[in-house]
Write a protein that holds these residues in place. Sequence first.
Motif, PDB file in Angstrom:
ATOM      1  N   GLY A 172      12.572  -6.139   2.315  1.00 44.01           N
ATOM      2  CA  GLY A 172      13.143  -4.939   2.916  1.00 44.01           C
ATOM      3  C   GLY A 172      12.904  -3.675   2.132  1.00 44.01           C
ATOM      4  N   THR A 173      12.113  -3.757   1.046  1.00 49.58           N
ATOM      5  CA  THR A 173      11.852  -2.578   0.218  1.00 49.58           C
ATOM      6  C   THR A 173      10.987  -1.573   0.974  1.00 49.58           C
ATOM      7  N   PHE A 174      11.028  -0.322   0.502  1.00 52.78           N
ATOM      8  CA  PHE A 174      10.437   0.769   1.269  1.00 52.78           C
ATOM      9  C   PHE A 174       9.725   1.750   0.351  1.00 52.78           C
ATOM     10  N   LEU A 175       8.530   2.170   0.795  1.00 54.93           N
ATOM     11  CA  LEU A 175       7.752   3.183   0.082  1.00 54.93           C
ATOM     12  C   LEU A 175       7.903   4.518   0.804  1.00 54.93           C
ATOM     13  N   THR A 176       8.134   5.577   0.048  1.00 54.04           N
ATOM     14  CA  THR A 176       8.292   6.884   0.675  1.00 54.04           C
ATOM     15  C   THR A 176       6.953   7.408   1.185  1.00 54.04           C
ATOM     16  N   LYS A 177       7.021   8.360   2.076  1.00 55.73           N
ATOM     17  CA  LYS A 177       5.797   8.962   2.615  1.00 55.73           C
ATOM     18  C   LYS A 177       4.968   9.609   1.504  1.00 55.73           C
ATOM     19  N   GLU A 178       5.653  10.172   0.499  1.00 55.62           N
ATOM     20  CA  GLU A 178       4.946  10.803  -0.615  1.00 55.62           C
ATOM     21  C   GLU A 178       4.196   9.759  -1.445  1.00 55.62           C
ATOM     22  N   GLU A 179       4.847   8.632  -1.710  1.00 58.08           N
ATOM     23  CA  GLU A 179       4.201   7.560  -2.474  1.00 58.08           C
ATOM     24  C   GLU A 179       2.986   7.017  -1.733  1.00 58.08           C
ATOM     25  N   LEU A 180       3.140   6.801  -0.437  1.00 62.08           N
ATOM     26  CA  LEU A 180       2.035   6.277   0.354  1.00 62.08           C
ATOM     27  C   LEU A 180       0.871   7.255   0.414  1.00 62.08           C
ATOM     28  N   ALA A 181       1.177   8.528   0.657  1.00 66.99           N
ATOM     29  CA  ALA A 181       0.120   9.534   0.772  1.00 66.99           C
ATOM     30  C   ALA A 181      -0.685   9.629  -0.528  1.00 66.99           C
ATOM     31  N   GLU A 182       0.004   9.610  -1.659  1.00 65.32           N
ATOM     32  CA  GLU A 182      -0.683   9.683  -2.954  1.00 65.32           C
ATOM     33  C   GLU A 182      -1.568   8.460  -3.168  1.00 65.32           C
ATOM     34  N   PHE A 183      -1.070   7.298  -2.753  1.00 68.03           N
ATOM     35  CA  PHE A 183      -1.824   6.062  -2.908  1.00 68.03           C
ATOM     36  C   PHE A 183      -3.077   6.064  -2.048  1.00 68.03           C
ATOM     37  N   ILE A 184      -2.926   6.341  -0.765  1.00 67.53           N
ATOM     38  CA  ILE A 184      -4.057   6.283   0.169  1.00 67.53           C
ATOM     39  C   ILE A 184      -5.156   7.254  -0.242  1.00 67.53           C
ATOM     40  N   ALA A 185      -4.753   8.405  -0.753  1.00 67.42           N
ATOM     41  CA  ALA A 185      -5.735   9.414  -1.162  1.00 67.42           C
ATOM     42  C   ALA A 185      -6.624   8.936  -2.304  1.00 67.42           C
ATOM     43  N   GLN A 186      -6.157   7.948  -3.072  1.00 66.80           N
ATOM     44  CA  GLN A 186      -6.913   7.473  -4.232  1.00 66.80           C
ATOM     45  C   GLN A 186      -7.723   6.203  -3.966  1.00 66.80           C
ATOM     46  N   VAL A 187      -7.547   5.611  -2.794  1.00 69.32           N
ATOM     47  CA  VAL A 187      -8.278   4.384  -2.476  1.00 69.32           C
ATOM     48  C   VAL A 187      -9.683   4.742  -2.000  1.00 69.32           C
ATOM     49  N   PRO A 188     -10.723   4.134  -2.554  1.00 66.83           N
ATOM     50  CA  PRO A 188     -12.093   4.415  -2.087  1.00 66.83           C
ATOM     51  C   PRO A 188     -12.239   4.121  -0.595  1.00 66.83           C
ATOM     52  N   GLN A 189     -13.075   4.871   0.089  1.00 67.42           N
ATOM     53  CA  GLN A 189     -13.180   4.719   1.537  1.00 67.42           C
ATOM     54  C   GLN A 189     -13.864   3.421   1.957  1.00 67.42           C
ATOM     55  N   ASN A 190     -14.487   2.725   1.032  1.00 65.16           N
ATOM     56  CA  ASN A 190     -15.070   1.421   1.382  1.00 65.16           C
ATOM     57  C   ASN A 190     -14.062   0.287   1.237  1.00 65.16           C
ATOM     58  N   VAL A 191     -12.799   0.646   0.948  1.00 65.83           N
ATOM     59  CA  VAL A 191     -11.694  -0.322   0.899  1.00 65.83           C
ATOM     60  C   VAL A 191     -10.726   0.016   2.028  1.00 65.83           C
ATOM     61  N   LEU A 192     -10.469  -0.953   2.888  1.00 68.94           N
ATOM     62  CA  LEU A 192      -9.574  -0.740   4.027  1.00 68.94           C
ATOM     63  C   LEU A 192      -8.125  -0.918   3.596  1.00 68.94           C
ATOM     64  N   VAL A 193      -7.284   0.027   3.984  1.00 67.93           N
ATOM     65  CA  VAL A 193      -5.848  -0.049   3.702  1.00 67.93           C
ATOM     66  C   VAL A 193      -5.128  -0.381   4.998  1.00 67.93           C
ATOM     67  N   VAL A 194      -4.512  -1.565   5.033  1.00 64.11           N
ATOM     68  CA  VAL A 194      -3.777  -2.003   6.218  1.00 64.11           C
ATOM     69  C   VAL A 194      -2.299  -1.747   5.976  1.00 64.11           C
ATOM     70  N   LEU A 195      -1.744  -0.780   6.704  1.00 63.53           N
ATOM     71  CA  LEU A 195      -0.336  -0.426   6.582  1.00 63.53           C
ATOM     72  C   LEU A 195       0.426  -1.133   7.705  1.00 63.53           C
ATOM     73  N   ASP A 196       1.088  -2.207   7.343  1.00 63.57           N
ATOM     74  CA  ASP A 196       1.804  -3.053   8.291  1.00 63.57           C
ATOM     75  C   ASP A 196       3.209  -2.487   8.477  1.00 63.57           C
ATOM     76  N   GLU A 197       3.444  -1.878   9.626  1.00 62.37           N
ATOM     77  CA  GLU A 197       4.719  -1.205   9.885  1.00 62.37           C
ATOM     78  C   GLU A 197       5.507  -1.919  10.987  1.00 62.37           C
ATOM     79  N   ALA A 198       5.656  -3.221  10.838  1.00 66.04           N
ATOM     80  CA  ALA A 198       6.370  -4.013  11.844  1.00 66.04           C
ATOM     81  C   ALA A 198       7.818  -3.565  12.016  1.00 66.04           C
ATOM     82  N   TYR A 199       8.409  -3.008  10.954  1.00 63.75           N
ATOM     83  CA  TYR A 199       9.821  -2.608  10.989  1.00 63.75           C
ATOM     84  C   TYR A 199       9.970  -1.086  11.000  1.00 63.75           C
ATOM     85  N   TYR A 200       8.933  -0.401  11.397  1.00 66.18           N
ATOM     86  CA  TYR A 200       8.864   1.060  11.341  1.00 66.18           C
ATOM     87  C   TYR A 200      10.031   1.732  12.053  1.00 66.18           C
ATOM     88  N   GLU A 201      10.407   1.217  13.220  1.00 69.82           N
ATOM     89  CA  GLU A 201      11.415   1.892  14.041  1.00 69.82           C
ATOM     90  C   GLU A 201      12.800   1.875  13.392  1.00 69.82           C
TER      91      GLU A 201
END
Length: 367
Positions: A172-201
């Motif tokens: 049930g832990t949660f990453l903030t939008k700021e944490e996620l944005a900083e992370f995604i920006a640093q991942v090389p584009q040849n690496v796919l980031v799958v953000l599983d938001e099954a509990y988003y709502e």
Amino acid sequence: MTEFNAKALANPGIRTLSPYQAGKPIEEVERELGIKNIVKLASNENPLGLSAKVKGALQDALSGLARYPDANGFYLKTKLAEKFGVHTNQITLGNGSNDVLELLARTFVNETHEVIFAQHAFVVYPLVTQAIGAKGVAVPAKNYGHDLPAMLAAITPKTRMIFIANPNNPTGTFLTKEELAEFIAQVPQNVLVVLDEAYYEYVSEAKRAPSVEWIAQYPNLIVSRTFSKAYGLAGLRAGYAITHPDIADLMNRVRQPFNMNSLSLRAAEVVLDDQEYLAESIRVNADGMAQLVQFCEQSGLNYIPSHGNFLTIEVGSEAAEIYQQLLRAGVIVRPVAGYQLPNHLRVSIGLPAENQAFIDAMANLLK
């Protein structure tokens, strides 16, 4: 004649694979223990049941079941595209979001690749990785959740995919939008980031990440969601991914043409517009979460603060026995020793009376 050996014929990753263990169904417990009026709080299902509007739509759809469903899911994709401000060619439909996650792995990962996920993260990530023969890289958790700097550090030239569940299941832990944005920006584009938001709502609107909007800037980002939780369609299996069009094109080449049946498609179309049902689902979940948290705090039980529709509670080294005792009391919860949490039980949020049934049974065991 050579003796038949099916295991020897299987792909190497399959031979040692342990199948996914779902929460015990009510019928199984009834058969095994001979008890009735069982409360199931094991599989993070929506306790409200189907939306009344969905029930009516399904009844109307029965006459068309002798026909194949729409292989492209035109109407559901159109509704999703309108809701999220994307094009229909960015959407891939799945038989639940599990189907989408496996489809992603089968489309983009092979045995030469590495796949990164967090300790205590959804078990499907290592399962699909092993099945394909790729190397899974489990990054140690930080406070039961994702350690994003450590996940970045784990990227190598062989890394093809990173799975992130937000909120995470089963913790049930949660990453903030700021944490996620900083992370995604640093991942090389040849690496796919799958953000599983099954509990988003279940996350408050103020805290939700604008993840779909980020896809325009980060084409390697994949957003996966489901209708199984807040929308109450777990038994109908309806999920989807929103991606860059080129990713969706490749996924749809592999996807089975009828992976969503006619009833699933129709139910998802209808419930997507049922804002009253969604609001009630969120309200009931918030009230139920408060009910369980209050019990834990009054009883001195540690728990992992959750942003989903479940609460993972530390009950000690007797967790396996407590699980069995709760079963005998007619309450099904979820042991999570398979997630390296042997002292915890995950309890789904139910209706008030269902939550109380767990509280009463657990309180009796704590005496």
